[in-house]
Design an enzyme around this catalytic site. Structure first.
Site, short mmCIF file in Angstrom:
data_model
loop_
_atom_site.label_atom_id
_atom_site.label_comp_id
_atom_site.label_asym_id
_atom_site.label_seq_id
_atom_site.Cartn_x
_atom_site.Cartn_y
_atom_site.Cartn_z
N ASP A 13 0.59 -1.17 0.05
CA ASP A 13 0.05 -0.21 -0.03
C ASP A 13 1.02 1.16 -0.20
OD1 ASP A 13 -2.19 -1.50 -0.04
OD2 ASP A 13 -3.06 -0.85 2.07
N ASP A 14 0.21 2.33 -0.32
CA ASP A 14 0.72 3.54 -0.40
C ASP A 14 2.03 3.95 -1.28
OD1 ASP A 14 -0.81 3.79 1.76
OD2 ASP A 14 0.68 3.59 3.43
N HIS A 134 -7.49 3.96 1.08
CA HIS A 134 -6.48 4.53 2.33
C HIS A 134 -7.00 4.67 3.77
CE1 HIS A 134 -2.79 6.10 3.97
NE2 HIS A 134 -3.37 7.47 3.86
#
Length: 310
Positions: A13-14, A134
């Protein structure tokens, strides 16, 4: 269990948060330790991340962000219900508070989500095969309906429903965090019907809350995968029907590897947060690339893949 084929999507993620996060995620992918990434299009290094994904052929989806940093939709950058008095998104908990008070305009949520899909398309040259949220904003009340509509409109098939088997038994998670996770779990249960109605799919099992940051170890990943597989086989072996001889189970493991951010570089408009600057990111990276983890996948008939392989 022997005949069970497991397809494991390990999602970093991210992606796009900062150059050091990008580097860590790429290093992990090249080491065979992750198989998929989720891009923050409002991240300060998003364009660079998209280039890296293309260069190394990394399967990439969209990490929709309504809680950290700045919107990508021009109209919403000034004067919008999604912004706090400093002109940024309300934050992980602030977003939830504003939502529960009825302060968020859902048409603005939809506008921003669509703008993020469009920007993803612009950066990568294709629509995202999967799109999640998110800080798990996509399963929140009201947001879940708008999120599902956007996925259906763009024909995005896959998402994430963060319900983790065995989470309740993880006594190493501090109470305040556990309270947040159980809230995410409850929101996720309430989202299933909405996503189903819109024809959206997700892997059989989600894991990643119990193995985040300092809680990640080779054995915590093994046991999360094992309880995931047990959960599925228990579901399948209902007395009404004999369990099939061989079947495929899909699991998504959410991870956050990277080299720690060094401020002021990084973030989504307001600089990098504490988790991003912490050693925990590097700890995840170092754990994920351990050879004994990779050999475990092989011995357990676990195939790493991405959403487009499902």
């Amino acid at each position: 269990l022997r005949m069970l084929q497991v397809k494991l999507i390990i999602t970093g993620d991210d992606f796009g948060y900062c150059p050091r996060r990008n580097q860590g995620i790429v290093d992990c992918f090249l080491a065979g330790a992750i198989s998929n990434v989720s891009l923050l299009v409002n991240g300060s290094a998003a364009a660079d991340a998209a280039k890296l994904a293309r260069r190394y052929n990394i399967p990439i989806g969209l990490h929709a962000n309504l809680s950290e940093g700045s919107p990508v939709c021009e109209v919403l950058k000034t004067n919008s219900s999604l912004l706090n008095q400093d002109g940024f998104f309300h934050g992980k908990m602030g977003f939830r508070t504003a939502l529960s008070k009825g302060l968020l305009n859902m048409s603005e949520v939809k506008q921003e989500l669509k703008a993020q899909v469009e920007l993803f398309h612009e950066l990568t040259g294709h629509l995202p095969p999967h799109m999640d949220g998110h800080q798990h904003v996509h399963v929140l009340p009201e947001v879940r309906h708008v999120f599902a509509e956007v996925l259906e409109e763009y024909g995005i098939k896959y998402t994430r429903v963060p319900v983790e088997p065995g989470l309740h038994n993880c006594d190493w998670i501090p109470p305040s965090l556990m309270e947040f996770y159980l809230g995410v779990e409850e929101d996720s249960f309430n989202t299933v019907d909405v996503f189903t109605k819109h024809g959206i799919r997700w892997p059989d099992i989600y894991i990643g809350l119990s193995t985040m940051g300092k809680n990640m170890s080779v054995s915590s990943i093994w046991s999360a995968i094992d309880s995931a597989i047990l959960e599925v086989t228990a579901r399948a072996a209902s007395p009404a029907q004999p369990a099939p001889q061989s079947r495929t189970v899909t699991i998504e493991l959410m991870v956050h590897p990277g080299y720690p951010s060094v401020p002021p570089v990084g973030g989504c408009g307001e600089g990098p947060d504490d988790f991003s600057q912490s050693w925990e990111r590097l700890h995840e990276l170092q754990t994920l690339i351990k050879p004994e983890l990779q050999s475990h996948y092989k011995s357990r008939n676990i195939e790493l893949c991405s959403f487009k392989d499902l």
